[in-house]
Design a protein around this motif. Structure first.
Motif, PDB file in Angstrom:
ATOM      1  N   GLN A  52       0.746  -1.197   0.224  1.00 33.97           N
ATOM      2  CA  GLN A  52       0.310  -0.027  -0.023  1.00 33.97           C
ATOM      3  C   GLN A  52       0.835   1.364  -0.180  1.00 33.97           C
ATOM      4  OE1 GLN A  52      -3.506  -0.250   2.782  1.00 33.97           O
ATOM      5  NE2 GLN A  52      -2.393  -2.004   3.525  1.00 33.97           N
ATOM      6  N   LEU A  53       0.485   2.066  -0.973  1.00 30.02           N
ATOM      7  CA  LEU A  53       1.365   3.443  -0.858  1.00 30.02           C
ATOM      8  C   LEU A  53       0.483   4.446  -0.364  1.00 30.02           C
ATOM      9  CD1 LEU A  53       2.592   2.764  -4.650  1.00 30.02           C
ATOM     10  CD2 LEU A  53       3.577   2.003  -2.491  1.00 30.02           C
ATOM     11  N   ILE A  64      -0.715  -2.361  -4.839  1.00 27.65           N
ATOM     12  CA  ILE A  64      -0.212  -3.332  -5.662  1.00 27.65           C
ATOM     13  C   ILE A  64      -0.071  -4.815  -4.993  1.00 27.65           C
ATOM     14  CG2 ILE A  64       2.136  -4.083  -6.993  1.00 27.65           C
ATOM     15  CD1 ILE A  64       2.598  -0.863  -6.949  1.00 27.65           C
ATOM     16  N   TYR A  65      -0.800  -5.837  -5.726  1.00 24.74           N
ATOM     17  CA  TYR A  65      -0.733  -7.236  -5.368  1.00 24.74           C
ATOM     18  C   TYR A  65       0.455  -7.773  -5.476  1.00 24.74           C
ATOM     19  CZ  TYR A  65      -5.602  -5.944  -5.009  1.00 24.74           C
ATOM     20  OH  TYR A  65      -6.861  -5.388  -4.948  1.00 24.74           O
ATOM     21  N   LEU A  86       0.823  -7.101  -9.627  1.00 29.26           N
ATOM     22  CA  LEU A  86      -0.219  -6.550 -10.381  1.00 29.26           C
ATOM     23  C   LEU A  86      -0.936  -5.358  -9.714  1.00 29.26           C
ATOM     24  CD1 LEU A  86      -1.790  -7.020 -13.004  1.00 29.26           C
ATOM     25  CD2 LEU A  86      -3.151  -8.669 -11.866  1.00 29.26           C
ATOM     26  N   SER A  87      -0.932  -4.188 -10.168  1.00 32.26           N
ATOM     27  CA  SER A  87      -1.702  -3.082  -9.911  1.00 32.26           C
ATOM     28  C   SER A  87      -3.342  -3.314  -9.517  1.00 32.26           C
ATOM     29  CB  SER A  87      -1.430  -1.741 -10.713  1.00 32.26           C
ATOM     30  OG  SER A  87      -2.198  -0.652  -9.956  1.00 32.26           O
ATOM     31  N   ALA A  88      -3.840  -2.674  -8.423  1.00 31.55           N
ATOM     32  CA  ALA A  88      -5.241  -2.811  -8.350  1.00 31.55           C
ATOM     33  C   ALA A  88      -5.874  -2.134  -9.536  1.00 31.55           C
ATOM     34  CB  ALA A  88      -5.640  -2.158  -6.901  1.00 31.55           C
ATOM     35  N   PHE A 111      -2.113 -16.078  -4.784  1.00 29.10           N
ATOM     36  CA  PHE A 111      -2.042 -14.786  -5.249  1.00 29.10           C
ATOM     37  C   PHE A 111      -3.397 -14.255  -6.038  1.00 29.10           C
ATOM     38  CE2 PHE A 111      -1.047 -11.892  -9.105  1.00 29.10           C
ATOM     39  CZ  PHE A 111      -0.261 -10.881  -8.342  1.00 29.10           C
ATOM     40  N   TYR A 112      -4.275 -14.790  -6.562  1.00 30.34           N
ATOM     41  CA  TYR A 112      -5.663 -14.397  -7.103  1.00 30.34           C
ATOM     42  C   TYR A 112      -6.461 -14.228  -5.898  1.00 30.34           C
ATOM     43  CZ  TYR A 112      -3.489 -13.587 -11.582  1.00 30.34           C
ATOM     44  OH  TYR A 112      -2.762 -13.332 -12.405  1.00 30.34           O
ATOM     45  N   GLN A 113      -6.502 -15.215  -4.952  1.00 31.89           N
ATOM     46  CA  GLN A 113      -7.576 -15.119  -3.944  1.00 31.89           C
ATOM     47  C   GLN A 113      -7.329 -13.908  -3.104  1.00 31.89           C
ATOM     48  OE1 GLN A 113      -9.679 -17.886  -3.194  1.00 31.89           O
ATOM     49  NE2 GLN A 113     -10.816 -15.890  -2.223  1.00 31.89           N
ATOM     50  N   ILE A 114      -6.059 -13.552  -2.929  1.00 27.80           N
ATOM     51  CA  ILE A 114      -5.851 -12.100  -2.060  1.00 27.80           C
ATOM     52  C   ILE A 114      -6.474 -11.139  -3.035  1.00 27.80           C
ATOM     53  CG2 ILE A 114      -3.999 -10.487  -1.529  1.00 27.80           C
ATOM     54  CD1 ILE A 114      -2.142 -13.029  -0.955  1.00 27.80           C
ATOM     55  N   ILE A 115      -6.452 -11.184  -4.345  1.00 29.74           N
ATOM     56  CA  ILE A 115      -6.764 -10.081  -5.214  1.00 29.74           C
ATOM     57  C   ILE A 115      -8.345 -10.019  -4.926  1.00 29.74           C
ATOM     58  CG2 ILE A 115      -7.207  -9.192  -7.406  1.00 29.74           C
ATOM     59  CD1 ILE A 115      -4.446 -10.366  -8.189  1.00 29.74           C
TER      60      ILE A 115
END
Length: 125
Positions: A52-53, A64-65, A86-88, A111-115
């Protein structure tokens, strides 16, 4: 006035994101780590999660994931090396859900579950 921290987030083949931020939250192991001006030098293992920025108000202006990696923090420069990022802004909930259904392998599934979980919980971000 608080100084900004420089971020360099890179995959093996390219720099994904570079810029200056008031803070950076990293998915460290075992807990999240906040990088701010003047932080002591560190080397940190990163878990799959969300970078998180932060803006001046301390609010995440961009996410960004990442699929795990390492971060080195020295002299207000945070260098993050990852295999996947991968940027949100680059993916929708529908795309992430479709990829989650199609992919193979535990690492890609996580990775994709987090997204999917993040975009479901915070659909407007």
């Amino acid at each position: 006035m608080t100084e900004k921290v420089k971020l360099i987030l890179a995959k093996p083949d390219k720099i994904v994101k570079s810029g200056n931020y008031f803070g950076i939250i990293l998915p460290g192991y075992p807990d999240n780590l906040t990088v701010i001006d003047g932080r002591a030098p560190s080397m940190v293992r990163l878990e799959p999660g969300i970078v998180q920025l932060l803006n001046e108000a301390g609010v995440a202006e961009e996410k960004i994931y990442i699929g795990g990696g390492v971060a080195q923090i020295v002299d207000n420069v945070c260098t993050v090396s990852v295999e996947k990022a991968l940027s949100a802004k680059e993916i929708s909930l529908q795309e992430a859900s479709n990829r989650l259904q199609e992919i193979k392998g535990e690492e890609n599934t996580l990775f994709y579950q987090i997204i999917v979980d993040d975009l479901t919980a915070f659909p407007d971000k």
